[in-house]
Design a protein around this motif. Structure first.
Motif, PDB file in Angstrom:
ATOM      1  N   GLY A  16       0.808  -1.208   0.000  1.00 61.69           N
ATOM      2  CA  GLY A  16       0.000   0.000   0.000  1.00 61.69           C
ATOM      3  C   GLY A  16       0.841   1.258   0.000  1.00 61.69           C
ATOM      4  O   GLY A  16       2.077   1.217  -0.122  1.00 61.69           O
ATOM      5  N   SER A  17       0.148   2.387   0.155  1.00 60.03           N
ATOM      6  CA  SER A  17       0.793   3.694   0.096  1.00 60.03           C
ATOM      7  C   SER A  17       0.362   4.566   1.268  1.00 60.03           C
ATOM      8  O   SER A  17      -0.742   4.395   1.816  1.00 60.03           O
ATOM      9  CB  SER A  17       0.417   4.407  -1.210  1.00 60.03           C
ATOM     10  N   LEU A  18       1.222   5.489   1.621  1.00 61.41           N
ATOM     11  CA  LEU A  18       0.926   6.518   2.618  1.00 61.41           C
ATOM     12  C   LEU A  18       1.666   7.784   2.216  1.00 61.41           C
ATOM     13  O   LEU A  18       2.735   7.703   1.592  1.00 61.41           O
ATOM     14  CB  LEU A  18       1.388   6.119   4.016  1.00 61.41           C
ATOM     15  N   ARG A  19       1.124   8.926   2.610  1.00 63.62           N
ATOM     16  CA  ARG A  19       1.842  10.174   2.423  1.00 63.62           C
ATOM     17  C   ARG A  19       2.011  10.853   3.776  1.00 63.62           C
ATOM     18  O   ARG A  19       1.024  11.152   4.451  1.00 63.62           O
ATOM     19  CB  ARG A  19       1.130  11.120   1.460  1.00 63.62           C
ATOM     20  N   LEU A  20       3.249  11.082   4.129  1.00 70.17           N
ATOM     21  CA  LEU A  20       3.558  11.820   5.352  1.00 70.17           C
ATOM     22  C   LEU A  20       3.730  13.295   5.022  1.00 70.17           C
ATOM     23  O   LEU A  20       4.233  13.651   3.954  1.00 70.17           O
ATOM     24  CB  LEU A  20       4.842  11.291   5.994  1.00 70.17           C
ATOM     25  N   ARG A  66      10.568   3.823  -4.603  1.00 70.65           N
ATOM     26  CA  ARG A  66       9.302   3.606  -3.886  1.00 70.65           C
ATOM     27  C   ARG A  66       8.834   4.867  -3.155  1.00 70.65           C
ATOM     28  O   ARG A  66       7.638   5.110  -3.055  1.00 70.65           O
ATOM     29  CB  ARG A  66       9.456   2.481  -2.867  1.00 70.65           C
ATOM     30  N   PHE A  67       9.766   5.642  -2.643  1.00 71.90           N
ATOM     31  CA  PHE A  67       9.433   6.845  -1.874  1.00 71.90           C
ATOM     32  C   PHE A  67       9.818   8.085  -2.680  1.00 71.90           C
ATOM     33  O   PHE A  67      10.815   8.088  -3.412  1.00 71.90           O
ATOM     34  CB  PHE A  67      10.191   6.874  -0.555  1.00 71.90           C
ATOM     35  N   THR A  68       9.045   9.146  -2.479  1.00 73.53           N
ATOM     36  CA  THR A  68       9.341  10.419  -3.123  1.00 73.53           C
ATOM     37  C   THR A  68       9.215  11.542  -2.106  1.00 73.53           C
ATOM     38  O   THR A  68       8.171  11.675  -1.447  1.00 73.53           O
ATOM     39  CB  THR A  68       8.375  10.690  -4.288  1.00 73.53           C
ATOM     40  N   ILE A  69      10.261  12.330  -1.987  1.00 69.23           N
ATOM     41  CA  ILE A  69      10.228  13.496  -1.103  1.00 69.23           C
ATOM     42  C   ILE A  69       9.984  14.734  -1.950  1.00 69.23           C
ATOM     43  O   ILE A  69      10.491  14.848  -3.066  1.00 69.23           O
ATOM     44  CB  ILE A  69      11.534  13.627  -0.287  1.00 69.23           C
ATOM     45  N   SER A  70       9.195  15.646  -1.411  1.00 68.37           N
ATOM     46  CA  SER A  70       8.931  16.895  -2.111  1.00 68.37           C
ATOM     47  C   SER A  70       8.686  17.985  -1.071  1.00 68.37           C
ATOM     48  O   SER A  70       8.409  17.696   0.094  1.00 68.37           O
ATOM     49  CB  SER A  70       7.725  16.756  -3.038  1.00 68.37           C
ATOM     50  N   ARG A  71       8.790  19.222  -1.524  1.00 69.68           N
ATOM     51  CA  ARG A  71       8.558  20.338  -0.620  1.00 69.68           C
ATOM     52  C   ARG A  71       7.679  21.373  -1.297  1.00 69.68           C
ATOM     53  O   ARG A  71       7.745  21.551  -2.511  1.00 69.68           O
ATOM     54  CB  ARG A  71       9.880  20.959  -0.161  1.00 69.68           C
TER      55      ARG A  71
END
Length: 117
Positions: A16-20, A66-71
């Motif tokens: 699954g997915s989550l967004r922190l 798998r993970f993507t960081i953004s600002r």
């Protein structure tokens, strides 16, 4: 003094997915490098992802692809989009801010991410 507040953690099934999210206040957000770290039970805290003030991104090998960081400087917020979650991604995830992507001086309180089978 920079304050960081994480949100978005929870329980999710493997795959699954989550967004922190991490909301920053008290400083010039656009000047800071931002990062995500995590700490699993019985393990040391480890780097997950970072983004520089000019949006260069960095990832641990374990989360690349798998993970993507953004600002979002308009919202003073940094995000970590997590997909294809694995059991080993279970940890407390911490947001951090610093002058460079290798020196973080401010930390959030953490948000729990639990991946179940």
């Amino acid at each position: 003094q920079v304050q960081l507040v994480e949100s978005g953690g929870g329980l999710v099934q493997a795959g699954g997915s989550l967004r922190l999210s991490c909301a920053a206040s008290g400083g010039m957000f656009s000047n800071y490098a931002m990062g995500w770290f995590r700490q699993a039970p019985g393990k040391e805290r480890e780097f997950v992802a970072g983004v520089s003030w000019n949006e260069h991104t960095y990832y641990a090998d374990s989360v690349k692809g798998r993970f993507t960081i953004s600002r979002d400087s308009a919202k003073n917020t940094v995000y970590l989009q997590m997909t294809m979650l694995k059991l080993e991604d279970t940890a407390v995830y911490y947001c951090a801010a610093g002058m460079t992507t290798t020196r973080y001086g401010y930390w959030g309180q953490g948000t729990q991410v639990t991946v179940s089978s």
